[in-house]
Design a protein around this motif. Structure first.
Motif, PDB file in Angstrom:
ATOM      1  N   LEU A   1       0.831  -1.210   0.000  1.00 14.29           N
ATOM      2  CA  LEU A   1       0.000   0.000   0.000  1.00 14.29           C
ATOM      3  C   LEU A   1       0.865   1.259   0.000  1.00 14.29           C
ATOM      4  CD1 LEU A   1      -2.721   1.440   0.228  1.00 14.29           C
ATOM      5  CD2 LEU A   1      -2.572   1.154   2.716  1.00 14.29           C
ATOM      6  N   ILE A   2       1.843   1.317   0.905  1.00 13.72           N
ATOM      7  CA  ILE A   2       2.692   2.502   1.002  1.00 13.72           C
ATOM      8  C   ILE A   2       3.470   2.719  -0.293  1.00 13.72           C
ATOM      9  CG2 ILE A   2       4.701   3.474   2.177  1.00 13.72           C
ATOM     10  CD1 ILE A   2       3.683   2.117   4.738  1.00 13.72           C
ATOM     11  N   SER A   3       3.988   1.635  -0.859  1.00 11.37           N
ATOM     12  CA  SER A   3       4.724   1.752  -2.124  1.00 11.37           C
ATOM     13  C   SER A   3       3.832   2.269  -3.239  1.00 11.37           C
ATOM     14  CB  SER A   3       5.315   0.393  -2.510  1.00 11.37           C
ATOM     15  OG  SER A   3       6.228  -0.060  -1.547  1.00 11.37           O
ATOM     16  N   SER A   4       2.598   1.808  -3.283  1.00 17.98           N
ATOM     17  CA  SER A   4       1.670   2.244  -4.326  1.00 17.98           C
ATOM     18  C   SER A   4       1.296   3.717  -4.152  1.00 17.98           C
ATOM     19  CB  SER A   4       0.411   1.375  -4.303  1.00 17.98           C
ATOM     20  OG  SER A   4       0.726   0.028  -4.607  1.00 17.98           O
ATOM     21  N   LEU A   5       1.095   4.153  -2.905  1.00 18.97           N
ATOM     22  CA  LEU A   5       0.784   5.566  -2.655  1.00 18.97           C
ATOM     23  C   LEU A   5       1.972   6.454  -3.031  1.00 18.97           C
ATOM     24  CD1 LEU A   5      -1.123   5.338   0.761  1.00 18.97           C
ATOM     25  CD2 LEU A   5      -2.090   5.665  -1.527  1.00 18.97           C
ATOM     26  N   MET A   6       3.170   5.991  -2.735  1.00 14.66           N
ATOM     27  CA  MET A   6       4.363   6.731  -3.153  1.00 14.66           C
ATOM     28  C   MET A   6       4.440   6.811  -4.673  1.00 14.66           C
ATOM     29  SD  MET A   6       7.104   5.131  -0.432  1.00 14.66           S
ATOM     30  CE  MET A   6       8.519   5.910  -1.198  1.00 14.66           C
ATOM     31  N   ALA A   7       4.108   5.705  -5.332  1.00 15.13           N
ATOM     32  CA  ALA A   7       4.147   5.676  -6.797  1.00 15.13           C
ATOM     33  C   ALA A   7       3.137   6.658  -7.386  1.00 15.13           C
ATOM     34  CB  ALA A   7       3.860   4.266  -7.298  1.00 15.13           C
ATOM     35  N   ILE A   8       1.931   6.688  -6.835  1.00 18.26           N
ATOM     36  CA  ILE A   8       0.899   7.615  -7.323  1.00 18.26           C
ATOM     37  C   ILE A   8       1.381   9.057  -7.200  1.00 18.26           C
ATOM     38  CG2 ILE A   8      -1.394   8.546  -6.801  1.00 18.26           C
ATOM     39  CD1 ILE A   8      -2.238   5.667  -6.104  1.00 18.26           C
ATOM     40  N   PHE A   9       1.974   9.389  -6.065  1.00 19.32           N
ATOM     41  CA  PHE A   9       2.476  10.747  -5.832  1.00 19.32           C
ATOM     42  C   PHE A   9       3.595  11.100  -6.810  1.00 19.32           C
ATOM     43  CE2 PHE A   9       5.606  13.497  -3.735  1.00 19.32           C
ATOM     44  CZ  PHE A   9       4.828  14.607  -3.415  1.00 19.32           C
ATOM     45  N   LEU A  10       4.567  10.222  -6.950  1.00 16.31           N
ATOM     46  CA  LEU A  10       5.725  10.510  -7.798  1.00 16.31           C
ATOM     47  C   LEU A  10       5.360  10.553  -9.277  1.00 16.31           C
ATOM     48  CD1 LEU A  10       8.404   8.334  -5.974  1.00 16.31           C
ATOM     49  CD2 LEU A  10       8.250  10.834  -5.987  1.00 16.31           C
ATOM     50  N   GLN A  11       4.462   9.664  -9.709  1.00 14.43           N
ATOM     51  CA  GLN A  11       4.072   9.685 -11.124  1.00 14.43           C
ATOM     52  C   GLN A  11       3.251  10.935 -11.451  1.00 14.43           C
ATOM     53  OE1 GLN A  11       6.131   6.184 -12.119  1.00 14.43           O
ATOM     54  NE2 GLN A  11       5.318   7.862 -13.311  1.00 14.43           N
ATOM     55  N   ALA A  12       2.489  11.430 -10.488  1.00  5.87           N
ATOM     56  CA  ALA A  12       1.771  12.690 -10.710  1.00  5.87           C
ATOM     57  C   ALA A  12       2.754  13.837 -10.898  1.00  5.87           C
ATOM     58  CB  ALA A  12       0.832  12.968  -9.539  1.00  5.87           C
ATOM     59  N   LEU A  13       3.833  13.863 -10.099  1.00  9.71           N
ATOM     60  CA  LEU A  13       4.867  14.877 -10.271  1.00  9.71           C
ATOM     61  C   LEU A  13       5.549  14.738 -11.629  1.00  9.71           C
ATOM     62  CD1 LEU A  13       6.718  15.128  -6.823  1.00  9.71           C
ATOM     63  CD2 LEU A  13       4.941  16.624  -7.742  1.00  9.71           C
ATOM     64  N   SER A  14       5.781  13.503 -12.047  1.00  8.49           N
ATOM     65  CA  SER A  14       6.430  13.254 -13.329  1.00  8.49           C
ATOM     66  C   SER A  14       5.588  13.785 -14.486  1.00  8.49           C
ATOM     67  CB  SER A  14       6.686  11.760 -13.489  1.00  8.49           C
ATOM     68  OG  SER A  14       7.296  11.474 -14.725  1.00  8.49           O
ATOM     69  N   ALA A  15       4.287  13.510 -14.435  1.00  8.10           N
ATOM     70  CA  ALA A  15       3.390  14.016 -15.480  1.00  8.10           C
ATOM     71  C   ALA A  15       3.363  15.537 -15.475  1.00  8.10           C
ATOM     72  CB  ALA A  15       1.986  13.451 -15.269  1.00  8.10           C
TER      73      ALA A  15
END
Length: 479
Positions: free
Chosen positions: A110-124
């Protein structure tokens, strides 16, 4: 999901067949003055051409369309990114974590997925606001030496990811068709032909295939979970983090492997580039809308990858840990045990079929990431088939060596190790991303807010601390 796929297919059929066609001019009609686009200005000033020029702004966005039609038009890049979050490396870490520790490591998923959502939003946000992908931004902002170091580190990450895809696909071929593992590894080198064929038919076709394969994987695991009958209350508790993960060195090793398998560094480079395949309006309002829909796209896609990763871990916990089989961390062993343990005739076949889909899906996005990284860091463009051959060779050679000298039984260990290597590469992509998106001179009005910046740096620090803890455990002889 079926409605979603039908609309996606209709939109694909309406696209221009030439992916290199010039962008479609879309009337503004909203009374806003047209601004000089940051991407175009930066291309002229720095001499940079866009990443993946054959697909750049090739997918039109109709101004004035409904929310749902725009969501469909922007949908796609998030799913290409999500593929990297459910590749065969995830299978090894999730399956091992579930069989050994039950549901306790669901919190790491869960924590890894939430981190991924945050970082990919920054990337976009970086790609849309600046018109440059993360690799291009690094090349412009850092010295040549720093850029070279970051490029080498990213190439290592791509090779580690590709190693997981090679091994996963080879294992799936062995389970389904009895093909020797070494032959399966060599056969995966031919998938370069599949990638080239798909890229030649347009970016939207590639996205549609990826989404179809993701849905297939999700359906397979829904079937598996139905027959596994997990303890749902205990699984729900598993999403709550505990200090036991930090105290138990074996659990920490798997948890960091899950982190490396989930938040893949090269996906940050990939996402910042492929969001530019959409021909959104080059006004501030148009960019703001594109960022909003791109964030929605990646959030929904990564939510689906969270379900798949959690399902793999829950399957390992329900099928094996609950039955006292706490040492089932090998994918081949899990395949052999699933049907007799669950009593479902298709359990093993669907498991191997989903694994093959996962490996081939990851291959597609790994090719794009490699091309983007090489073009962005070095401004060096080579033929896609040559780039894929280089990347695949870097994965096949160590796989052949390990299988030839250490035997097929070490494949799962190699898979988990490849994901831990990815975790070590992660800070070298996360730190530049957070730095650039918090720089007003680069981002303008799309610069990250104070809370976003604080959360981003705290996340980067947490990744560094976890990696340092793992290094201490490894070199201290505790693992």
């Amino acid at each position: 999901m079926l409605v979603y796929m039908r609309n996606l297919s209709k939109l694909t059929m309406s696209m221009p067949t030439n992916p290199a066609a010039p962008p479609v001019l879309i009337p503004e009609g909203d009374g806003q003055s047209e601004l000089n686009s940051a991407p175009a200005a930066n291309v002229r000033e720095h001499g940079n051409s866009p990443s993946l020029p054959e697909s750049y702004r090739s997918i039109p966005i109709v101004h004035g369309a409904s929310f749902f039609r725009k969501m469909i038009a922007f949908a796609g890049p998030g799913y290409l990114v999500a593929v990297g979050y459910m590749d065969p490396g995830n299978w090894a870490t999730d399956l091992g974590g579930g069989s050994q520790f039950g549901y306790k490591l669901l919190s790491a998923v869960l924590i890894s997925s939430l981190m991924a959502i945050f970082l990919q939003a920054l990337s976009a946000r970086l790609g849309i606001a600046t018109g440059r992908d993360l690799a291009q931004a690094c090349r412009e902002q850092y010295s040549r030496r720093t850029t070279a170091v970051l490029w080498v580190i990213c190439e290592i990450a791509i090779a580690a990811c590709d190693l997981a895809e090679v091994l996963g696909s080879a294992v799936a071929l062995k389970l389904l068709f009895g093909l020797p593992l070494l032959a399966g590894v060599l056969l995966t080198g031919l998938d370069v032909l599949l990638v080239l064929a798909l890229q030649g038919r347009g970016f939207r076709v590639l996205e549609t295939l990826v989404i179809t394969l993701i849905c297939t994987i999700a359906a397979c695991f829904a079937y598996e979970i139905f027959f596994a009958r997990p303890l749902w209350i205990e699984a729900a508790r598993g999403f709550l983090p505990t200090m036991e993960i930090l105290k138990n060195r074996d659990m920490l090793y798997i948890a960091i492997g899950i982190l490396g398998a989930t938040v893949m560094p090269h996906n940050l480079y990939l996402h910042s580039s492929i969001v530019q395949t959409r021909a959104f309006r080059e006004t501030q309002a148009g960019k703001r809308e594109a960022i909003r829909f791109a964030t929605l796209d990646s959030t929904l896609a990564l939510g689906l990858s969270l379900f798949i990763n959690a399902a793999i871990l829950v399957l390992g916990a329900a099928a094996f840990h609950q039955r006292g089989m706490t040492t089932v961390a090998d994918i081949s062993q899990a395949y052999q045990l699933l049907t007799p343990v669950l009593g479902a005739s298709l359990a093993s076949v669907l498991f191997a079929g989903a694994l093959l889909c996962s490996g081939q899906n990851s291959t597609l996005t790994g090719t794009l990431a490699g091309q983007i990284v090489m073009e962005g860091f070095l401004h060096w463009r080579i033929q896609p088939w040559l780039r894929r051959l280089i990347t695949r060779s870097m994965a096949i050679i160590p796989a052949v060596i390990v299988i030839g000298f250490m035997g097929e039984g070490r494949v799962t260990s190699l898979l988990i190790l490849s994901q831990v290597v990815l975790s070590f590469q992660l800070p070298f992509a996360v730190v530049p991303l957070i730095q650039f998106t918090s720089d007003r001179s680069m981002m303008g009005e799309f610069v990250s807010g104070r809370l976003t910046v604080i959360f981003g740096w705290a996340m980067a620090l947490a990744i560094v601390v976890l990696n340092a803890a793992l290094l201490w455990l490894i070199f201290g002889g505790k693992i």
